[in-house]
Write a protein that holds these residues in place. Structure first.
Motif, mmCIF file in Angstrom:
data_model
loop_
_atom_site.group_PDB
_atom_site.id
_atom_site.type_symbol
_atom_site.label_atom_id
_atom_site.label_comp_id
_atom_site.label_asym_id
_atom_site.label_seq_id
_atom_site.Cartn_x
_atom_site.Cartn_y
_atom_site.Cartn_z
ATOM 1 N N TYR A 197 0.898 -1.221 0.001
ATOM 2 C CA TYR A 197 -0.008 -0.041 -0.057
ATOM 3 C C TYR A 197 0.754 1.157 -0.187
ATOM 4 C CZ TYR A 197 -3.801 3.182 1.212
ATOM 5 O OH TYR A 197 -4.879 4.123 1.197
ATOM 6 N N ARG A 198 0.633 2.142 -0.760
ATOM 7 C CA ARG A 198 1.367 3.538 -0.786
ATOM 8 C C ARG A 198 0.866 4.419 0.190
ATOM 9 N NH1 ARG A 198 3.195 6.883 -6.188
ATOM 10 N NH2 ARG A 198 4.699 8.311 -5.333
ATOM 11 N N VAL A 199 1.671 4.594 1.144
ATOM 12 C CA VAL A 199 0.998 5.570 2.342
ATOM 13 C C VAL A 199 1.534 6.791 2.156
ATOM 14 C CG1 VAL A 199 0.922 3.499 4.125
ATOM 15 C CG2 VAL A 199 3.120 4.669 3.799
ATOM 16 N N HIS A 200 2.341 7.207 1.321
ATOM 17 C CA HIS A 200 2.842 8.444 1.172
ATOM 18 C C HIS A 200 3.681 8.616 -0.342
ATOM 19 C CE1 HIS A 200 6.094 11.365 2.210
ATOM 20 N NE2 HIS A 200 5.436 11.813 2.884
ATOM 21 N N LYS A 201 3.599 9.895 -0.663
ATOM 22 C CA LYS A 201 4.326 9.849 -1.993
ATOM 23 C C LYS A 201 5.469 9.172 -2.253
ATOM 24 C CE LYS A 201 6.465 14.491 -1.178
ATOM 25 N NZ LYS A 201 6.505 15.825 -1.741
ATOM 26 N N SER A 202 6.237 9.123 -1.003
ATOM 27 C CA SER A 202 7.777 8.624 -0.886
ATOM 28 C C SER A 202 7.956 7.228 -0.591
ATOM 29 C CB SER A 202 8.599 9.314 -0.207
ATOM 30 O OG SER A 202 8.711 10.658 -0.762
ATOM 31 N N PHE A 203 6.682 6.400 -0.156
ATOM 32 C CA PHE A 203 6.838 5.056 0.417
ATOM 33 C C PHE A 203 5.753 4.333 0.104
ATOM 34 C CE2 PHE A 203 8.972 8.017 3.351
ATOM 35 C CZ PHE A 203 10.326 7.365 3.582
ATOM 36 N N ILE A 204 6.042 3.013 -0.248
ATOM 37 C CA ILE A 204 4.987 1.970 -0.592
ATOM 38 C C ILE A 204 5.592 0.796 0.521
ATOM 39 C CG2 ILE A 204 4.058 0.101 -1.967
ATOM 40 C CD1 ILE A 204 4.777 1.960 -4.371
ATOM 41 N N ILE A 205 4.538 0.452 1.443
ATOM 42 C CA ILE A 205 4.862 -0.472 2.533
ATOM 43 C C ILE A 205 4.363 -1.797 2.271
ATOM 44 C CG2 ILE A 205 5.073 1.301 4.264
ATOM 45 C CD1 ILE A 205 2.450 0.109 5.464
ATOM 46 N N ASN A 206 4.806 -2.960 2.589
ATOM 47 C CA ASN A 206 4.353 -4.206 2.808
ATOM 48 C C ASN A 206 3.576 -4.448 3.929
ATOM 49 O OD1 ASN A 206 4.107 -6.957 3.068
ATOM 50 N ND2 ASN A 206 5.924 -7.725 2.231
ATOM 51 N N LYS A 207 2.299 -4.154 3.750
ATOM 52 C CA LYS A 207 1.137 -3.953 5.065
ATOM 53 C C LYS A 207 0.720 -5.405 5.427
ATOM 54 C CE LYS A 207 -2.900 -3.799 1.899
ATOM 55 N NZ LYS A 207 -3.328 -5.042 2.240
ATOM 56 N N HIS A 208 0.968 -6.405 4.377
ATOM 57 C CA HIS A 208 0.598 -7.913 4.749
ATOM 58 C C HIS A 208 1.385 -8.628 5.197
ATOM 59 C CE1 HIS A 208 -1.654 -11.462 4.132
ATOM 60 N NE2 HIS A 208 -0.647 -11.812 3.592
ATOM 61 N N ASN A 209 2.922 -8.307 5.338
ATOM 62 C CA ASN A 209 3.765 -9.208 5.828
ATOM 63 C C ASN A 209 4.530 -8.298 7.110
ATOM 64 O OD1 ASN A 209 4.203 -10.267 2.734
ATOM 65 N ND2 ASN A 209 3.929 -11.849 4.318
ATOM 66 N N HIS A 210 4.735 -7.107 6.908
ATOM 67 C CA HIS A 210 5.660 -6.423 7.888
ATOM 68 C C HIS A 210 5.025 -5.120 8.395
ATOM 69 C CE1 HIS A 210 9.096 -8.859 6.747
ATOM 70 N NE2 HIS A 210 8.807 -8.665 5.231
ATOM 71 N N LEU A 211 3.800 -4.904 8.514
ATOM 72 C CA LEU A 211 3.277 -3.763 9.182
ATOM 73 C C LEU A 211 2.889 -4.353 10.885
ATOM 74 C CD1 LEU A 211 1.873 -0.944 9.622
ATOM 75 C CD2 LEU A 211 -0.274 -1.823 8.733
ATOM 76 N N LYS A 212 3.439 -3.746 11.714
ATOM 77 C CA LYS A 212 3.321 -4.053 13.146
ATOM 78 C C LYS A 212 2.512 -3.233 13.894
ATOM 79 C CE LYS A 212 6.305 -4.291 17.134
ATOM 80 N NZ LYS A 212 7.560 -4.113 17.876
ATOM 81 N N GLU A 213 2.314 -2.044 13.371
ATOM 82 C CA GLU A 213 1.004 -1.201 14.100
ATOM 83 C C GLU A 213 1.116 -0.160 13.534
ATOM 84 O OE1 GLU A 213 2.361 0.781 17.862
ATOM 85 O OE2 GLU A 213 3.750 -0.644 17.866
ATOM 86 N N LEU A 214 0.035 0.904 13.593
ATOM 87 C CA LEU A 214 -0.265 2.152 13.185
ATOM 88 C C LEU A 214 -0.355 3.033 14.413
ATOM 89 C CD1 LEU A 214 -1.328 4.227 11.349
ATOM 90 C CD2 LEU A 214 -3.577 3.607 11.855
ATOM 91 N N SER A 215 0.649 3.765 14.536
ATOM 92 C CA SER A 215 0.904 4.787 15.446
ATOM 93 C C SER A 215 0.528 6.423 15.331
ATOM 94 C CB SER A 215 2.480 4.899 15.867
ATOM 95 O OG SER A 215 2.919 5.959 16.873
ATOM 96 N N ARG A 216 -0.220 6.939 16.071
ATOM 97 C CA ARG A 216 -0.778 8.320 15.991
ATOM 98 C C ARG A 216 -0.116 9.213 16.895
ATOM 99 N NH1 ARG A 216 -6.559 8.577 13.922
ATOM 100 N NH2 ARG A 216 -5.850 10.354 12.742
ATOM 101 N N GLN A 217 0.956 8.757 17.567
ATOM 102 C CA GLN A 217 1.628 9.750 18.396
ATOM 103 C C GLN A 217 2.712 10.432 17.628
ATOM 104 O OE1 GLN A 217 3.452 7.236 21.552
ATOM 105 N NE2 GLN A 217 1.573 6.751 22.456
ATOM 106 N N MET A 218 2.591 11.694 17.856
ATOM 107 C CA MET A 218 3.638 12.651 17.023
ATOM 108 C C MET A 218 3.382 12.564 15.496
ATOM 109 S SD MET A 218 4.813 14.324 19.666
ATOM 110 C CE MET A 218 6.250 15.111 18.788
#
Length: 245
Positions: A197-218
């Motif tokens: 999934y492309r989360v940012h103009k500069s980043f595509i992450i592997n959400k299925h295998n390597h997403l650990k958590e969603l942080s909304r701090q800072m």
């Protein structure tokens, strides 16, 4: 299948000579148009959507590098042609697959044809892999064009993609990095959407295998399995939360 090819050079003799050489010695290339400046070249590229462009560097009214800036996410290969060797490094930084000096050597021209064919084959293979995705857990490999050739990596081994000008860095689970000669937009179009999934103009992450958590701090960050925080663009946050839920 032949590669549709465009020649852009301000010298009529140079255009005609290259056309003759291609017709005689490069049977896998099909010349669909020729232009004498970057304005005409842009029109031809938009009209024919070529696989390969032979591009002169020094031309009146703007050089070849200026033309490429008009195609930030280009999907054609580029071979620079010039009489000036001092442009070689800049040419490769502009993501050219080859660089030919005038007068053009036939052997070097044929090598450029082979490189273009390999890049086209890798694109076709990636599209085939993408079309054959049937489940989130299916093991896939993605073809990665590099300066030295191609490598194939399983999706599960990729942490994320990071944009680096006209290149893309692949950060792998084992901590290694690979620099690819494709833009991040090209990867966004090719990768398995069940996994990436492309989360940012500069980043595509592997959400299925390597997403650990969603942080909304800072701010909003995707925390990856290696502990890295990848920024999530505000406009993508709502959709991303739907995807991971």
């Amino acid at each position: 299948m032949k590669l549709n090819t465009v020649i852009i050079d301000d010298e009529p003799n140079a255009r005609e000579n290259l056309q003759l050489l291609i017709n005689e010695y490069c049977p896998d290339l099909n010349i669909v148009g020729m232009a004498s400046n970057i304005k005409q070249g842009k029109i031809l590229i938009n009209q024919f959507e070529p696989d390969l462009v032979f591009l002169d560097i020094a031309m009146p009214g703007g050089d070849g590098f200026e033309l490429l800036k008009e195609f930030e996410d280009r999907d054609f290969s580029v071979v620079f042609i010039t009489a000036h060797s001092e442009f070689a490094l800049k040419a490769f930084k502009a993501d050219a697959i080859d660089y030919l000096q005038k007068p053009i050597d036939i052997d070097e021209l044929q090598k450029a044809q082979e490189k273009a064919l390999k890049f086209s084959y890798a694109d076709s293979l990636a599209e085939t892999n993408s079309d054959q995705v049937t489940s989130e857990d299916e093991i896939e490999k993605i073809s990665i064009p590099t300066r030295s050739g191609y490598i194939f990596i399983e999706n599960k081994d990729i942490l994320y993609f990071k944009a680096n000008e006209n290149y893309t860095e692949l950060i792998l689970a084992d901590g290694s990095k690979i620099l690819s000669s494709k833009t991040i937009k090209r990867y966004e179009e090719k990768v398995n959407p069940h996994i990436f999934y492309r989360v940012h103009k500069s980043f595509i992450i592997n959400k299925h295998n390597h997403l650990k958590e969603l942080s909304r701090q800072m701010g909003n960050f995707a925390v990856m399995s290696n502990g890295e925080n990848i920024p999530i663009a505000r406009r993508r946050l709502t959709d991303f939360m739907k995807v991971i839920s």
